[in-house]
Write an enzyme that holds these catalytic residues in place. Structure first.
Site, mmCIF file in Angstrom:
data_model
loop_
_atom_site.group_PDB
_atom_site.id
_atom_site.type_symbol
_atom_site.label_atom_id
_atom_site.label_comp_id
_atom_site.label_asym_id
_atom_site.label_seq_id
_atom_site.Cartn_x
_atom_site.Cartn_y
_atom_site.Cartn_z
ATOM 1 N N GLU A 77 0.843 -1.198 0.000
ATOM 2 C CA GLU A 77 0.000 0.000 0.000
ATOM 3 C C GLU A 77 0.875 1.243 0.000
ATOM 4 O O GLU A 77 2.101 1.183 0.094
ATOM 5 C CB GLU A 77 -0.901 0.010 1.242
ATOM 6 C CG GLU A 77 -2.380 -0.220 0.966
ATOM 7 C CD GLU A 77 -3.088 0.998 0.394
ATOM 8 O OE1 GLU A 77 -2.390 1.964 0.010
ATOM 9 O OE2 GLU A 77 -4.328 0.974 0.308
ATOM 10 N N ASN A 179 -6.230 6.184 6.911
ATOM 11 C CA ASN A 179 -5.984 5.284 5.786
ATOM 12 C C ASN A 179 -5.257 5.944 4.629
ATOM 13 O O ASN A 179 -4.290 5.413 4.102
ATOM 14 C CB ASN A 179 -7.323 4.722 5.309
ATOM 15 C CG ASN A 179 -7.206 3.651 4.263
ATOM 16 O OD1 ASN A 179 -6.951 3.929 3.103
ATOM 17 N ND2 ASN A 179 -7.384 2.402 4.669
ATOM 18 N N ASN A 234 -11.901 6.165 1.704
ATOM 19 C CA ASN A 234 -10.577 5.607 1.481
ATOM 20 C C ASN A 234 -9.698 6.607 0.737
ATOM 21 O O ASN A 234 -9.304 7.616 1.287
ATOM 22 C CB ASN A 234 -10.710 4.267 0.744
ATOM 23 C CG ASN A 234 -9.524 3.362 0.930
ATOM 24 O OD1 ASN A 234 -8.384 3.764 0.740
ATOM 25 N ND2 ASN A 234 -9.783 2.111 1.301
ATOM 26 N N ASP A 289 -10.249 2.393 -3.936
ATOM 27 C CA ASP A 289 -9.222 2.463 -2.906
ATOM 28 C C ASP A 289 -8.380 3.709 -3.147
ATOM 29 O O ASP A 289 -8.889 4.812 -3.091
ATOM 30 C CB ASP A 289 -8.396 1.169 -2.942
ATOM 31 C CG ASP A 289 -7.712 0.857 -1.624
ATOM 32 O OD1 ASP A 289 -7.292 1.803 -0.934
ATOM 33 O OD2 ASP A 289 -7.568 -0.327 -1.274
#
Length: 352
Positions: A77, A179, A234, A289
């Site tokens: 990520e 996040n 997100n 995302d």
């Protein structure tokens, strides 16, 4: 969102001890690096680039490939390009680590612990997620385990797990697990706070805030709630003129991207649906995302199938189909390369 690769940590450590791993068949190696310092690097390729509109040819060359740079991670990520060092940073969330990759040096461990600094063991997604740079060029991290936005208190070229808290509470209650994040040009920090870093997600008894918020942190340390209407906020990004703010919602039952107008005071209004991929999410890997926007205003949004590319009018121009659940993406300095984090892979696509 993640897919656990139980072999990931072992494979990475083996490659780091070996110093370099030549490109082999995927059954023989889980690290792809340069075979020679004199010959051009040849990387394995994967996936396809789906063209839905001729305008995509102005963004990605028709013969462009999806190259695999490294693999063997638990859930990659937060890709971030460091222009002065000419290297990529990215998080591997479950093992609480950040790695670096460069054409010259290959893959190396950059920093650990990255998102959880307590000595008390806990489960869940503890590592860092999104990585960004502030206006002074310092590393800022979304820390799942510590449930905060933090800044690394060390130079980029001498990383140390020393952190300064930027935000960890809203109205006296602990954040869920920041996040993704983006800075506005005036220095305000915008970030999302879904529950993915909690041990039991939204049902965790340690969850103190009853919603998943999108926030703005100002220079004086004040945290402003922008919206609590999204179920799983997100990725987020600004249009080039910073008049429009986009947020991805990674809920399989409402897999959407929203657009908002940015007000002079930094707050957002006029929330509206930008694109709905809920039907695609039923059959394709991945959910809305990470999200990036280039200087021309094209949106590169990780979601069902890979990276969906939209124009500012929400026209879907095509998809970089990685074949994996794709978590995030990042440009290099001149936007000639798009780096991708996709499950246990690090990939790239060269752009026009």
């Amino acid at each position: 969102m993640r897919h656990t690769n139980l072999l990931g940590t072992t494979l990475i450590l083996a490659c780091l001890l070996a110093g370099a791993c030549r490109q082999k068949d995927s059954k023989q190696t889980n690290m792809t690096e340069k075979e020679s310092t004199t010959a051009p690097t040849v990387y394995k390729t994967t996936g396809t680039i789906e063209r839905l509109d001729a305008a995509l040819d102005n963004i990605i060359a028709p013969d462009a490939k999806i190259e695999i740079l490294a693999t063997g991670f638990d859930w990659s990520e937060g890709p971030l390009w460091l222009p002065e060092q000419n290297k990529l940073l990215f998080s591997d969330i479950p093992p609480n680590k950040i790695y670096e990759w460069s054409e010259e040096g290959g893959l190396k461990l950059y920093l650990t612990p990255s998102g959880y600094t307590s000595e008390v063991p806990r489960g869940g997604e503890v590592g860092s997620n999104a990585l960004i740079l502030d206006k002074q060029g310092r590393l800022v991290l979304c820390q799942h385990g510590d449930r905060r936005m933090a800044r690394m208190d060390a130079p980029l070229n001498q990383p140390k797990p020393n952190y300064i808290t930027l935000a960890d509470k809203f109205e006296g209650k602990r954040l869920n697990s920041p996040n993704d994040a983006v800075y506005k040009s005036n220095g305000d920090l915008y970030f999302t706070d879904p529950p993915y870093g909690l041990e039991k997600n939204a049902d965790d008894p340690a969850k103190e805030i009853p919603f998943q918020g999108v926030y703005r942190l100002t220079a004086d340390g004040a945290i402003h709630l922008l919206t609590k209407e999204l179920s799983r906020p997100n990725g987020l990004a600004f249009s080039p003129d910073e008049k429009t703010f986009y947020v991805a919602n990674s809920d399989p039952d409402k897999a959407i991207w929203m657009a908002y107008d940015v007000q002079p005071d930094g707050n957002i209004t006029n929330g509206r649906l930008f694109y709905d991929a809920t039907s695609q999410a039923k059959t394709e890997k991945g959910l809305p995302d990470g999200l990036k926007i280039n200087r021309q205003g094209y949106l590169f949004a990780t979601g069902p199938g890979g990276v969906l590319i939209f124009d500012k009018n929400a026209k879907h121009l095509g998809t970089i189909r990685t074949g994996e659940a794709t978590s995030n993406c990042a440009f290099n300095a001149d936007e000639s390369v798009l780096y991708l984090t996709a499950d246990d892979y690090i990939m790239r696509v060269k752009l026009k």
